[in-house]
Design a protein around this motif. Structure first.
Motif, mmCIF file in Angstrom:
data_model
loop_
_atom_site.group_PDB
_atom_site.id
_atom_site.type_symbol
_atom_site.label_atom_id
_atom_site.label_comp_id
_atom_site.label_asym_id
_atom_site.label_seq_id
_atom_site.Cartn_x
_atom_site.Cartn_y
_atom_site.Cartn_z
ATOM 1 N N LEU A 1 0.679 -1.131 0.030
ATOM 2 C CA LEU A 1 0.027 0.013 0.089
ATOM 3 C C LEU A 1 0.786 1.098 0.000
ATOM 4 O O LEU A 1 2.030 1.283 0.557
ATOM 5 N N PRO A 2 0.548 2.197 -0.763
ATOM 6 C CA PRO A 2 1.462 3.292 -0.657
ATOM 7 C C PRO A 2 1.392 4.058 0.457
ATOM 8 O O PRO A 2 0.457 4.075 1.388
ATOM 9 N N VAL A 3 2.146 4.952 0.398
ATOM 10 C CA VAL A 3 2.561 5.807 1.863
ATOM 11 C C VAL A 3 1.246 6.748 2.259
ATOM 12 O O VAL A 3 0.882 6.710 3.450
ATOM 13 N N TRP A 4 0.707 7.245 1.367
ATOM 14 C CA TRP A 4 -0.399 8.251 1.544
ATOM 15 C C TRP A 4 -1.710 7.325 2.003
ATOM 16 O O TRP A 4 -2.814 7.837 2.622
ATOM 17 N N PHE A 5 -1.768 6.040 2.275
ATOM 18 C CA PHE A 5 -2.631 5.292 2.632
ATOM 19 C C PHE A 5 -2.732 5.497 4.338
ATOM 20 O O PHE A 5 -3.690 6.030 4.915
ATOM 21 N N TYR A 6 -1.290 5.549 4.880
ATOM 22 C CA TYR A 6 -1.104 6.035 6.324
ATOM 23 C C TYR A 6 -1.463 7.345 6.412
ATOM 24 O O TYR A 6 -1.962 7.435 7.616
ATOM 25 N N PHE A 7 -0.895 8.273 5.606
ATOM 26 C CA PHE A 7 -1.446 9.750 5.770
ATOM 27 C C PHE A 7 -2.900 9.758 5.878
ATOM 28 O O PHE A 7 -3.264 10.579 6.623
ATOM 29 N N GLY A 8 -3.638 9.287 5.123
ATOM 30 C CA GLY A 8 -4.978 9.257 5.313
ATOM 31 C C GLY A 8 -5.639 8.876 6.531
ATOM 32 O O GLY A 8 -6.491 9.510 6.973
ATOM 33 N N ILE A 9 -5.217 7.680 6.951
ATOM 34 C CA ILE A 9 -5.514 7.159 8.455
ATOM 35 C C ILE A 9 -5.338 8.089 9.421
ATOM 36 O O ILE A 9 -6.014 8.718 10.255
ATOM 37 N N ALA A 10 -3.915 8.968 9.195
ATOM 38 C CA ALA A 10 -3.462 9.700 10.207
ATOM 39 C C ALA A 10 -4.552 11.093 10.187
ATOM 40 O O ALA A 10 -4.969 11.464 11.342
ATOM 41 N N MET A 11 -4.870 11.535 9.070
ATOM 42 C CA MET A 11 -5.814 12.582 8.899
ATOM 43 C C MET A 11 -7.050 12.170 9.622
ATOM 44 O O MET A 11 -7.754 13.242 10.122
ATOM 45 N N ILE A 12 -7.778 11.313 9.234
ATOM 46 C CA ILE A 12 -8.900 10.710 9.928
ATOM 47 C C ILE A 12 -8.857 10.924 11.240
ATOM 48 O O ILE A 12 -9.776 11.120 11.911
ATOM 49 N N LEU A 13 -7.808 10.232 11.737
ATOM 50 C CA LEU A 13 -7.545 10.071 13.139
ATOM 51 C C LEU A 13 -7.486 11.469 14.009
ATOM 52 O O LEU A 13 -8.026 11.768 14.844
ATOM 53 N N ILE A 14 -6.918 12.365 13.224
ATOM 54 C CA ILE A 14 -6.904 13.722 13.814
ATOM 55 C C ILE A 14 -8.118 14.351 14.014
ATOM 56 O O ILE A 14 -8.325 15.006 14.741
ATOM 57 N N GLY A 15 -8.810 14.285 12.779
ATOM 58 C CA GLY A 15 -10.303 14.786 12.846
ATOM 59 C C GLY A 15 -11.056 14.267 13.760
ATOM 60 O O GLY A 15 -11.748 14.978 14.652
ATOM 61 N N MET A 16 -10.846 12.956 14.311
ATOM 62 C CA MET A 16 -11.754 12.269 15.091
ATOM 63 C C MET A 16 -11.411 12.716 16.702
ATOM 64 O O MET A 16 -12.088 12.887 17.748
ATOM 65 N N LEU A 17 -9.949 12.920 16.790
ATOM 66 C CA LEU A 17 -9.340 13.492 18.120
ATOM 67 C C LEU A 17 -9.868 14.714 18.356
ATOM 68 O O LEU A 17 -9.985 14.977 19.482
ATOM 69 N N PHE A 18 -10.244 15.468 17.319
ATOM 70 C CA PHE A 18 -10.834 16.903 17.686
ATOM 71 C C PHE A 18 -12.207 16.503 18.092
ATOM 72 O O PHE A 18 -12.590 17.255 19.206
#
Length: 456
Positions: free
Chosen positions: A187-204
């Motif tokens: 899986l390309p690295v932006w898959f993990y960037f995508g998960i990280a961005m979703i998690l940041i939004g949910m942490l908010f």
């Protein structure tokens, strides 16, 4: 899916009831209908199903949390009749928005597709934005609504961009397909960037540090019943959804992910409890208390395979204690310009029942036996130690000890100080809600296995 349809239809009924002049029937009909829907939802336990090409998935996780959300909404609606009695022209709107909020909440824990997840989170978020700013002539409410809307929209943007990256990396919105692809390599690295961005939004959304700055101002400025909704229902929804997202999107979370979660959890617990000690405004105190509990709940992400039952128990214990606390807070502060600790002076003498209920609720949130909060923290700490993160448990124990300081500040005000001003008459509905929610908290503490075993 039947639950979603029924709740949405009930919200539409509330709007129509206003048109045909059935305003007085809205709350009792809504509460009775939600009790029926609760029974219908519980009947789906151990009967998994999928709807509309896996857009909505019904399983034990979604049924358990959906049932909890419905019970919390019943309590909130029961208090709405008295709370909004001076706003008859908008009464049906407020009740309908709360029901649509519930529909969004259930969609968030029942999604099988990221598009359904985003639809659910936007329904819930927009409902909360409206409710936060619903006191049009109150400057603090206006500020709360605007601040929550701007920062919440920013967080939603993170989530949406993260979903786009995950789709770009996998070619799917379906979480089953995404999970299967995450088990392999390549899986390309932006898959993990995508998960990280979703998690940041949910942490908010759960107000975890350092994404917590909005919570105290929004909690303080919003109408108190809306604050109760944010502190209990909305927070529990966000935590349950975060857990489901992490378990659904990636089978091989790297060690770095767990280290980051431990760091955020410790920071959240410390920030929430230390800043709560300085608060004199009860709503701000409860905001920081909620922040600290978000840190405790994040520890469930360290034991993904076994923590579902513990997370459900913890969220239920926290939410019922929160509902009971806010029922008392609304009773005491509804007709006052402030919501300070001093407003509770002498409550133990003027209304022993409400004072006892608030005391037991605060003790549960502090993690004192025999209340459910103690067993929730004990189980969470046990699983975290088994996962190998003793430092997080030590931080959690210290945070729990610190929390006793501000919880007891409110308790001491009720029992050790004299009441100021005239004796207040408390509406019976708040007392009933507070007593029932506290009874559930005590019952869960005496029989913890009744909820722990549901999601094993």
């Amino acid at each position: 899916m039947n639950t979603l349809i029924a709740i949405s239809g009930l919200g539409i009924f509330c709007l129509i009831a206003e048109i045909i002049n059935l305003r007085k029937a809205i709350v009792p009909v809504s509460v009775l209908a939600l009790l029926v829907i609760l029974g219908m939802t519980i009947s789906e336990f151990d009967h998994p199903s999928a709807w509309y090409n896996n857009m909505v998935i019904v399983n034990n996780f979604s049924v358990a949390f959906s049932s909890l959300f419905i019970v919390l909404t019943i309590f909130i609606l029961a208090m709405s009749g008295d709370f909004y009695k001076d706003k008859p022209s908008k009464f049906s709107d407020f009740i309908a928005i709360k029901l649509f909020l519930l529909a969004g909440a259930i969609a968030m824990v029942s999604f099988g597709n990221l598009s359904m997840f985003f639809l659910g989170i936007e329904i819930l978020s927009i409902s909360l934005y409206i409710l936060a700013g619903s006191e049009r002539l109150n400057v603090l409410s206006n500020e709360a609504g605007m601040k929550y809307f701007l920062l919440g929209s920013f967080a939603s943007g993170f989530i949406l961009f993260g979903i786009c990256l995950v789709y770009g990396a996998t070619g799917y919105f379906d979480v089953v397909e995404i999970y299967a692809l995450s088990q392999g390599a390549g899986l390309p690295v932006w898959f993990y960037f995508g998960i990280a961005m979703i998690l940041i939004g949910m942490l908010f959304k759960i107000a975890a540090a350092p994404f917590h700055f909005w919570a105290p101002d929004v909690y303080e400025g919003s109408p108190t019943l809306v604050t109760a909704t944010m502190s209990t229902l909305a927070k529990v929804v966000a935590v349950a959804t975060l857990y489901k997202l992490v378990t659904s999107l990636n089978a091989n979370m790297p060690q770095l992910f767990q280290v980051v979660i431990v760091a955020i959890a410790i920071l959240t617990m410390a920030v929430g409890n230390l800043l709560a000690l300085r608060q004199e405004n009860v709503k701000r105190m409860m905001a920081f208390s909620g922040i600290s509990h978000a840190g405790f709940m994040l520890l469930a992400l360290l034991s993904l395979a076994t923590a579902a039952g513990t997370l459900f128990y913890y969220t239920a214990a926290y939410a019922f204690a929160g509902i009971a606390s806010f029922a008392v807070i609304i009773s005491v502060t509804k007709n006052k310009a402030t919501q300070n600790v001093s407003d509770f002076n002498g409550l133990g003498k003027t209304n022993p029942v409400l004072a006892a209920v608030l005391t037991m609720s605060l003790l549960s949130m502090a993690g004192i036996p025999i209340f459910a909060g103690f067993f929730a923290k004990f189980s969470l700490f046990t699983q975290t130690i088994e996962a190998g993160y003793l430092v997080a448990v030590i931080a959690g124990v210290i945070s729990s000890i610190i929390s006793v300081g501000y919880y007891f500040k409110l308790i001491l005000a009720m029992y050790s100080k004299e009441a100021e001003g005239e004796t207040i008459t408390f509406p019976w509905v708040y007392t009933v809600v507070a007593v029932l929610a506290t009874a559930l908290t005590i019952g869960m503490g005496i029989y913890p296995s009744c909820l722990f075993d549901l999601l094993k």
